[in-house]
Motif scaffolding. Structure first.
Motif, PDB file in Angstrom:
ATOM      1  N   GLU A  85       0.809  -1.217   0.000  1.00  0.00           N
ATOM      2  CA  GLU A  85       0.000   0.000   0.000  1.00  0.00           C
ATOM      3  C   GLU A  85       0.845   1.271   0.000  1.00  0.00           C
ATOM      4  OE1 GLU A  85      -3.429   0.316   2.550  1.00  0.00           O
ATOM      5  OE2 GLU A  85      -3.393  -1.848   2.905  1.00  0.00           O
ATOM      6  N   ASN A  86       1.931   1.258   0.733  1.00  0.00           N
ATOM      7  CA  ASN A  86       2.755   2.460   0.875  1.00  0.00           C
ATOM      8  C   ASN A  86       3.880   2.544  -0.148  1.00  0.00           C
ATOM      9  OD1 ASN A  86       1.254   3.270   3.209  1.00  0.00           O
ATOM     10  ND2 ASN A  86       2.423   1.783   4.416  1.00  0.00           N
ATOM     11  N   ASN A  87       3.844   1.646  -1.140  1.00  0.00           N
ATOM     12  CA  ASN A  87       4.870   1.631  -2.189  1.00  0.00           C
ATOM     13  C   ASN A  87       6.279   1.552  -1.596  1.00  0.00           C
ATOM     14  OD1 ASN A  87       5.871   1.606  -4.812  1.00  0.00           O
ATOM     15  ND2 ASN A  87       5.949   3.840  -4.949  1.00  0.00           N
ATOM     16  N   THR A  88       6.457   0.667  -0.624  1.00  0.00           N
ATOM     17  CA  THR A  88       7.782   0.519  -0.018  1.00  0.00           C
ATOM     18  C   THR A  88       8.803  -0.004  -1.022  1.00  0.00           C
ATOM     19  OG1 THR A  88       7.301  -1.744   0.727  1.00  0.00           O
ATOM     20  CG2 THR A  88       6.745   0.068   2.236  1.00  0.00           C
ATOM     21  N   THR A  89       8.336  -0.705  -2.048  1.00  0.00           N
ATOM     22  CA  THR A  89       9.232  -1.257  -3.070  1.00  0.00           C
ATOM     23  C   THR A  89       9.688  -0.205  -4.077  1.00  0.00           C
ATOM     24  OG1 THR A  89       7.331  -1.831  -4.442  1.00  0.00           O
ATOM     25  CG2 THR A  89       8.194  -3.545  -2.966  1.00  0.00           C
ATOM     26  N   GLN A  90       8.955   0.901  -4.135  1.00  0.00           N
ATOM     27  CA  GLN A  90       9.179   1.932  -5.163  1.00  0.00           C
ATOM     28  C   GLN A  90       8.981   1.382  -6.578  1.00  0.00           C
ATOM     29  OE1 GLN A  90       9.920   5.381  -4.351  1.00  0.00           O
ATOM     30  NE2 GLN A  90       9.135   4.460  -2.464  1.00  0.00           N
ATOM     31  N   LEU A  91       8.110   0.382  -6.707  1.00  0.00           N
ATOM     32  CA  LEU A  91       7.815  -0.211  -8.012  1.00  0.00           C
ATOM     33  C   LEU A  91       6.505   0.304  -8.595  1.00  0.00           C
ATOM     34  CD1 LEU A  91       8.733  -3.932  -7.195  1.00  0.00           C
ATOM     35  CD2 LEU A  91      10.081  -2.322  -8.565  1.00  0.00           C
ATOM     36  N   PHE A  92       5.787   1.144  -7.835  1.00  0.00           N
ATOM     37  CA  PHE A  92       4.433   1.530  -8.241  1.00  0.00           C
ATOM     38  C   PHE A  92       4.250   3.041  -8.371  1.00  0.00           C
ATOM     39  CE2 PHE A  92       4.189  -2.495  -5.927  1.00  0.00           C
ATOM     40  CZ  PHE A  92       3.489  -3.285  -6.828  1.00  0.00           C
ATOM     41  N   ASN A  97      -3.445   1.652  -9.249  1.00  0.00           N
ATOM     42  CA  ASN A  97      -4.047   0.336  -9.142  1.00  0.00           C
ATOM     43  C   ASN A  97      -3.584  -0.359  -7.858  1.00  0.00           C
ATOM     44  OD1 ASN A  97      -5.470   0.446 -11.589  1.00  0.00           O
ATOM     45  ND2 ASN A  97      -3.637  -0.149 -12.751  1.00  0.00           N
ATOM     46  N   THR A  98      -4.205  -1.468  -7.540  1.00  0.00           N
ATOM     47  CA  THR A  98      -3.807  -2.227  -6.359  1.00  0.00           C
ATOM     48  C   THR A  98      -2.370  -2.707  -6.519  1.00  0.00           C
ATOM     49  OG1 THR A  98      -6.091  -2.948  -6.034  1.00  0.00           O
ATOM     50  CG2 THR A  98      -4.371  -4.209  -4.911  1.00  0.00           C
ATOM     51  N   ARG A  99      -1.576  -2.504  -5.488  1.00  0.00           N
ATOM     52  CA  ARG A  99      -0.137  -2.758  -5.580  1.00  0.00           C
ATOM     53  C   ARG A  99       0.184  -4.190  -5.133  1.00  0.00           C
ATOM     54  NH1 ARG A  99       1.288   3.245  -3.049  1.00  0.00           N
ATOM     55  NH2 ARG A  99       0.916   4.389  -5.015  1.00  0.00           N
ATOM     56  N   PHE A 100      -0.128  -5.130  -6.023  1.00  0.00           N
ATOM     57  CA  PHE A 100       0.092  -6.547  -5.738  1.00  0.00           C
ATOM     58  C   PHE A 100       1.569  -6.917  -5.823  1.00  0.00           C
ATOM     59  CE2 PHE A 100      -4.348  -6.986  -7.406  1.00  0.00           C
ATOM     60  CZ  PHE A 100      -4.903  -7.569  -6.280  1.00  0.00           C
ATOM     61  N   VAL A 101       2.036  -7.676  -4.817  1.00  0.00           N
ATOM     62  CA  VAL A 101       3.381  -8.254  -4.837  1.00  0.00           C
ATOM     63  C   VAL A 101       3.271  -9.713  -4.407  1.00  0.00           C
ATOM     64  CG1 VAL A 101       5.708  -8.198  -3.867  1.00  0.00           C
ATOM     65  CG2 VAL A 101       4.491  -6.051  -4.312  1.00  0.00           C
ATOM     66  N   LYS A 147       6.307 -16.721   3.877  1.00  0.00           N
ATOM     67  CA  LYS A 147       5.031 -16.076   4.205  1.00  0.00           C
ATOM     68  C   LYS A 147       5.332 -14.744   4.872  1.00  0.00           C
ATOM     69  CE  LYS A 147       0.498 -15.861   4.760  1.00  0.00           C
ATOM     70  NZ  LYS A 147       0.361 -14.569   5.425  1.00  0.00           N
ATOM     71  N   VAL A 148       4.744 -13.666   4.340  1.00  0.00           N
ATOM     72  CA  VAL A 148       5.108 -12.305   4.745  1.00  0.00           C
ATOM     73  C   VAL A 148       3.908 -11.595   5.359  1.00  0.00           C
ATOM     74  CG1 VAL A 148       5.883 -10.048   3.904  1.00  0.00           C
ATOM     75  CG2 VAL A 148       6.928 -12.149   3.013  1.00  0.00           C
ATOM     76  N   ILE A 149       4.176 -10.860   6.413  1.00  0.00           N
ATOM     77  CA  ILE A 149       3.165 -10.036   7.077  1.00  0.00           C
ATOM     78  C   ILE A 149       3.748  -8.631   7.260  1.00  0.00           C
ATOM     79  CG2 ILE A 149       3.896 -10.595   9.446  1.00  0.00           C
ATOM     80  CD1 ILE A 149       0.904 -10.781  10.165  1.00  0.00           C
ATOM     81  N   TYR A 150       2.884  -7.614   7.333  1.00  0.00           N
ATOM     82  CA  TYR A 150       3.364  -6.241   7.496  1.00  0.00           C
ATOM     83  C   TYR A 150       3.101  -5.779   8.921  1.00  0.00           C
ATOM     84  CZ  TYR A 150       4.382  -1.341   6.403  1.00  0.00           C
ATOM     85  OH  TYR A 150       4.929  -0.067   6.364  1.00  0.00           O
ATOM     86  N   LEU A 151       4.155  -5.307   9.594  1.00  0.00           N
ATOM     87  CA  LEU A 151       4.037  -4.764  10.939  1.00  0.00           C
ATOM     88  C   LEU A 151       3.880  -3.251  10.810  1.00  0.00           C
ATOM     89  CD1 LEU A 151       6.945  -6.802  12.595  1.00  0.00           C
ATOM     90  CD2 LEU A 151       4.528  -7.418  12.412  1.00  0.00           C
ATOM     91  N   LYS A 152       2.625  -2.784  10.854  1.00  0.00           N
ATOM     92  CA  LYS A 152       2.335  -1.372  10.563  1.00  0.00           C
ATOM     93  C   LYS A 152       3.030  -0.429  11.526  1.00  0.00           C
ATOM     94  CE  LYS A 152      -2.144  -2.071   8.300  1.00  0.00           C
ATOM     95  NZ  LYS A 152      -3.598  -1.736   8.322  1.00  0.00           N
ATOM     96  N   GLN A 153       3.007  -0.780  12.804  1.00  0.00           N
ATOM     97  CA  GLN A 153       3.594   0.117  13.789  1.00  0.00           C
ATOM     98  C   GLN A 153       5.099   0.284  13.566  1.00  0.00           C
ATOM     99  OE1 GLN A 153       2.486  -0.818  17.794  1.00  0.00           O
ATOM    100  NE2 GLN A 153       3.813   0.728  18.719  1.00  0.00           N
ATOM    101  N   ASP A 154       5.754  -0.788  13.131  1.00  0.00           N
ATOM    102  CA  ASP A 154       7.204  -0.747  12.905  1.00  0.00           C
ATOM    103  C   ASP A 154       7.568  -0.383  11.468  1.00  0.00           C
ATOM    104  OD1 ASP A 154       7.192  -1.634  15.483  1.00  0.00           O
ATOM    105  OD2 ASP A 154       7.887  -3.653  15.034  1.00  0.00           O
ATOM    106  N   LYS A 155       6.550  -0.300  10.587  1.00  0.00           N
ATOM    107  CA  LYS A 155       6.781  -0.064   9.157  1.00  0.00           C
ATOM    108  C   LYS A 155       7.805  -1.051   8.610  1.00  0.00           C
ATOM    109  CE  LYS A 155       5.570   4.844   9.396  1.00  0.00           C
ATOM    110  NZ  LYS A 155       6.004   6.244   9.142  1.00  0.00           N
TER     111      LYS A 155
END
Length: 468
Positions: A85-92, A97-101, A147-155
């Motif tokens: 969502e936050n374009n952390t990859t800088q690929l979007f 559109n939805t930023r599928f990875v 398997k990947v999860i996002y830790l929002k508080q820690d970004k």
């Protein structure tokens, strides 16, 4: 093989299906994405791709082809999917559109972890130009199934990964550059080895208190906490492994649930699990076009009862929303001997059964045919044991499954028969049993019998809509 193909469990039109892979909910387009291991051969020729099916309601699925395929690094083994969502990859950049990875294991012969992404809402996929975890000298062994999860508080992105080696944690800020954090240990201090691990938080008893759940291939789970020290994450086990489902012999049992994965996200913030239902019946039915069945989507909840953590699992409510019609119903019935419901004449049904005043009873619930074949579910109160007897169920003889089950005086069963799939969820999903069955005819009847009087609060039988 139309007769035995499940009607409300997902199966490939033909060929091979195994592990669920990238499981993602796209909130922009209200679609659930289900990737899975897929081979162009009924018995798996080893050339694995990612098949894809899409749904608006977790019930009706539409096949979308094979978007992720082998590349120069190897065949496409299991992995997972996320939304950046936050374009952390800088690929979007400049893309709304939805930023599928998708994070993929490429295997041949040394496993590497790669990345694919989509700029057009999942219609086409682009391979990142190099592996995101190299494993050049097999320093991580035969690792796979990230398997990947996002830790929002820690970004921070957190990856759990296993394979034919110990489970490990990696972390990343951008999904591309990953750092090894720690190995994962059981409560007794031994390294945990598992294919298809999954790690996620769950609230306890629907409160704000949270524990982390480590699933090991879906067959067992460990409850613990996630900690952070010296720039690294650690999973700290607080319980030993406990079986997720009733114990099966994975090499002989028909219908073992394995290689589970939870959805990255969900419309209602549920933790939803899918499992590969291992199918070993192709050798019995040469005319069978497909091999492998996906489980129903299961909602997971964590309970703490009598000083014990319990992972409850039961079909998401969307399944019951797709019941077609009420076939038969009985309420508030005193059972003194036997109750029969004849001429069900359907093998795609959902049965809800609530029994009360079970004190010293042995209770039989039998799904039987006029030819003498039957499925038998027995609860023995004095032995505190639940048994699923499939030894006389149809064309293929399967084993008897049993487990310990302690109750007060009530037994609630949610039962699904889907042509060749039979499953039982007990007392809100505290226990679950699964198997394949191959009934010879559709002349199905149901009986309930007990050696002592008991109270049938309700018995309801529903037909089900088709999945496709």
């Amino acid at each position: 093989m139309v007769k035995y193909r499940p009607s409300f469990h997902y199966t490939p039109k033909d060929h091979w299906l195994n592990d669920p892979n990238g499981l993602i909910y796209d909130s922009k387009n209200n679609k659930y994405y289900m990737f899975y291991q897929h081979s162009y051969d009924k018995n798996n020729n080893g050339i694995l791709n990612w098949g894809l099916a899409v749904s608006n309601d977790l019930y009706h699925w539409k096949y979308k082809g094979v978007p992720i395929k082998p590349n120069k690094y190897g065949v496409a083994f299991s992995g997972c999917g996320v939304i950046d969502e936050n374009n952390t990859t800088q690929l979007f950049e400049n893309n709304d559109n939805t930023r599928f990875v998708c994070i993929v294991t490429y295997y041949s012969p040394i496993p590497k972890i790669g990345l694919c992404y989509s700029l057009d809402n999942g219609s086409t996929w682009i391979e990142y130009d190099k592996p995101i975890i190299e494993n050049l000298n097999r320093e991580y062994g035969d690792f796979r199934d990230p398997k990947v999860i996002y830790l929002k508080q820690d970004k921070t992105w957190l990856m759990v990964i296993g394979g034919s080696c110990q489970c490990r944690l990696f972390s990343s800020k951008d999904l591309i550059n990953w750092k090894f954090n720690s190995e994962i240990y059981d409560l007794n201090g031994t390294l945990i080895e598992s294919e298809c691990p999954d790690l996620f938080p769950l609230n306890i008893n629907d409160t704000n208190e949270v524990k982390w759940v480590l699933l090991t291939a879906g067959t067992s789970y460990i409850i613990g906490n996630l900690s952070y020290a010296n720039g690294k994450y650690f999973f700290n086990a607080e319980t030993s492994r406990k079986l997720t489902f009733v114990d099966h012999n994975i090499w002989t049992h028909l219908g073992e649930l394995y290689a589970s994965q939870s959805f990255y996200n969900d419309k209602f913030n549920r933790r939803i699990l899918l499992n590969w239902m291992i199918d070993r019946t192709s050798n019995y039915f040469s005319e069978k076009e497909y091999n492998g069945v996906m489980s129903l989507p299961l909602e997971l909840k964590l309970g703490y009862v009598d000083e014990e953590y319990i992972l409850y699992k039961k079909p998401v409510y969307e399944i019951k929303q797709n019941r077609k019609a009420l076939i038969s119903s009985i309420e508030s019935h005193i059972l003194s001997n036997e109750l029969n419901l004849n001429n069900i004449n359907s093998t795609t049904i959902n049965v809800e059964l609530s029994l009360k005043k079970i004190f010293n009873n042995s209770v039989d619930i039998k799904f039987y045919q006029q030819n003498g074949k039957y499925i038998l579910l027995n609860y023995n109160k004095s032995e505190e044991k639940l048994t699923l007897d499939l030894s006389n169920s149809g064309l293929i003889v399967d084993e008897v499954l049993s487990c310990d089950l302690k109750i007060n005086d009530s037994l609630n069963l949610d039962i699904y028969l889907d042509n060749s799939v039979f499953e039982v969820y007990v007392n809100d999903g505290k226990i679950a049993m699964h198997s394949f069955v191959f009934l010879i005819d559709n002349d199905l009847s149901i009986s309930i019998s007990s050696d002592y009087e008991l109270f049938v609060e309700y018995l309801k039988i529903y037909s089900m809509n088709l999945i496709f």
